[in-house]
Design a protein around this motif. Sequence first.
Motif, short mmCIF file in Angstrom:
data_model
loop_
_atom_site.label_atom_id
_atom_site.label_comp_id
_atom_site.label_asym_id
_atom_site.label_seq_id
_atom_site.Cartn_x
_atom_site.Cartn_y
_atom_site.Cartn_z
N ALA A 189 0.72 -1.59 0.35
CA ALA A 189 0.02 -0.43 0.24
C ALA A 189 1.04 1.27 -0.13
N ARG A 190 1.77 1.37 0.55
CA ARG A 190 3.11 2.41 0.53
C ARG A 190 3.47 3.00 -0.91
N ARG A 191 3.59 1.73 -0.93
CA ARG A 191 4.84 1.46 -1.90
C ARG A 191 3.78 2.38 -2.93
N ARG A 192 2.72 1.68 -3.43
CA ARG A 192 1.50 2.08 -4.79
C ARG A 192 1.10 4.09 -4.10
N GLN A 193 1.04 3.80 -2.79
CA GLN A 193 0.79 5.05 -2.71
C GLN A 193 2.28 6.37 -3.16
N GLN A 194 3.65 5.53 -2.84
CA GLN A 194 4.67 6.10 -3.73
C GLN A 194 4.54 6.16 -4.85
N GLN A 195 3.85 6.30 -5.74
CA GLN A 195 4.30 5.13 -7.35
C GLN A 195 5.40 4.57 -7.76
N MET A 196 5.55 3.43 -6.67
CA MET A 196 6.89 2.81 -6.79
C MET A 196 6.65 1.54 -7.61
N THR A 197 7.07 1.62 -8.58
CA THR A 197 7.28 0.03 -8.76
C THR A 197 7.92 -0.98 -7.57
N LEU A 198 7.63 -2.34 -7.66
CA LEU A 198 8.93 -2.93 -7.39
C LEU A 198 10.56 -2.82 -7.65
N GLU A 199 10.30 -3.12 -8.91
CA GLU A 199 11.92 -2.70 -9.19
C GLU A 199 12.64 -1.74 -8.30
N ALA A 200 12.06 -0.80 -8.60
CA ALA A 200 13.07 0.66 -7.77
C ALA A 200 12.28 0.78 -6.98
N LEU A 201 11.36 -0.02 -5.51
CA LEU A 201 11.64 -0.16 -4.33
C LEU A 201 12.56 -1.62 -3.90
N GLY A 202 12.37 -2.19 -4.94
CA GLY A 202 14.24 -3.13 -4.76
C GLY A 202 15.34 -2.89 -4.82
N LYS A 203 15.37 -1.67 -5.35
CA LYS A 203 16.86 -1.38 -5.68
C LYS A 203 16.78 -0.04 -4.93
N SER A 204 15.97 0.52 -4.60
CA SER A 204 16.77 1.84 -2.77
C SER A 204 16.72 0.68 -1.95
N ALA A 205 16.15 -0.38 -1.54
CA ALA A 205 15.92 -0.58 -0.64
C ALA A 205 16.98 -2.10 -0.70
N ARG A 248 13.05 2.74 4.73
CA ARG A 248 13.46 4.04 4.49
C ARG A 248 13.87 3.96 3.40
N ALA A 249 13.51 3.04 2.43
CA ALA A 249 13.46 3.50 0.84
C ALA A 249 11.41 3.94 0.67
N LEU A 250 11.20 3.46 1.55
CA LEU A 250 9.48 4.52 1.71
C LEU A 250 9.65 5.49 2.06
N GLY A 251 10.22 5.63 2.83
CA GLY A 251 10.40 7.54 3.96
C GLY A 251 9.71 7.31 4.86
N VAL A 252 9.69 6.12 5.10
CA VAL A 252 8.74 6.26 6.82
C VAL A 252 9.72 4.90 7.64
N GLY A 253 9.39 5.94 9.28
CA GLY A 253 10.48 4.88 9.75
C GLY A 253 9.31 3.19 10.05
N ILE A 254 10.54 2.40 10.97
CA ILE A 254 10.42 0.68 10.89
C ILE A 254 8.89 0.88 12.05
N ASP A 255 8.42 1.38 12.52
CA ASP A 255 7.66 1.90 13.63
C ASP A 255 5.98 2.05 12.50
N TYR A 256 5.95 2.00 11.09
CA TYR A 256 5.11 2.46 10.36
C TYR A 256 4.46 1.30 10.46
N PHE A 257 5.28 0.49 10.18
CA PHE A 257 4.65 -1.41 9.62
C PHE A 257 4.21 -2.35 11.61
N VAL A 258 5.06 -1.85 12.55
CA VAL A 258 4.92 -2.50 13.43
C VAL A 258 4.30 -2.07 14.51
N SER A 259 3.48 -0.95 14.07
CA SER A 259 2.86 0.08 15.50
C SER A 259 1.73 0.52 15.35
#
Length: 220
Positions: free
Chosen positions: A23-39, A66-77
Amino acid sequence: MTDAAEDRSQIEGHPKVGALIRARRRQQQMTLEALGKSAAVSVGYLSQVERDHATPSLGTLAQIARALGVGIDYFVSAPTAKTALTKAGDRGRFSLDGSSIIYERLGTDFPGNMLSSFLMTVPPGYRSETVAHEGEEILYVLEGAITQRLDGEEMLMSAGDSLHFRGNRPHSWSNHTDQPARLLWTGTLALFRSSARPSRQSETVAKIGIVPVKKKKIVK
């Protein structure tokens, strides 16, 4: 309920990490490839994570966050009932520098949330600029009246009237009366929402010039 059972129920009620990443990747309009490369994570593994076929380590999740521009607590809180509830007499009021509109925030931030919601007090004579953006909006007039313009069409909205529209249609509105108007605005546009860690919201708010407003300063 035992502590273990309570912890398990909280985990079971929390959105899975894969769905939040997607959901966050799509919100940022990132492809899987772009996210994979950045992360620095392979596309194949990232695809498995998004489909919850693989569980990333905290280190890998931190790279993805980090690649999605959020803190890790975005996914665990997750929000607590206390942070999700706003009481009529306790909500903070604020305005933007140079603006006469007073806002009251109704929503909160939690992993994967898409909606923002505010109560708005609009003074007589106010006129907004014309804007267009992604997402959608719902406007409900609680008190007073406004003139709404949408795709060049003008409509008068009085107390009890509502409007639901796509944000990519050029729109603007104004208070043409001599009395304040009170509106309920809800939409998917991330108004005043931190693009990084939710816990650092106050820093983001300060950067865009939000000024707290005391109740006695609201124009009646």
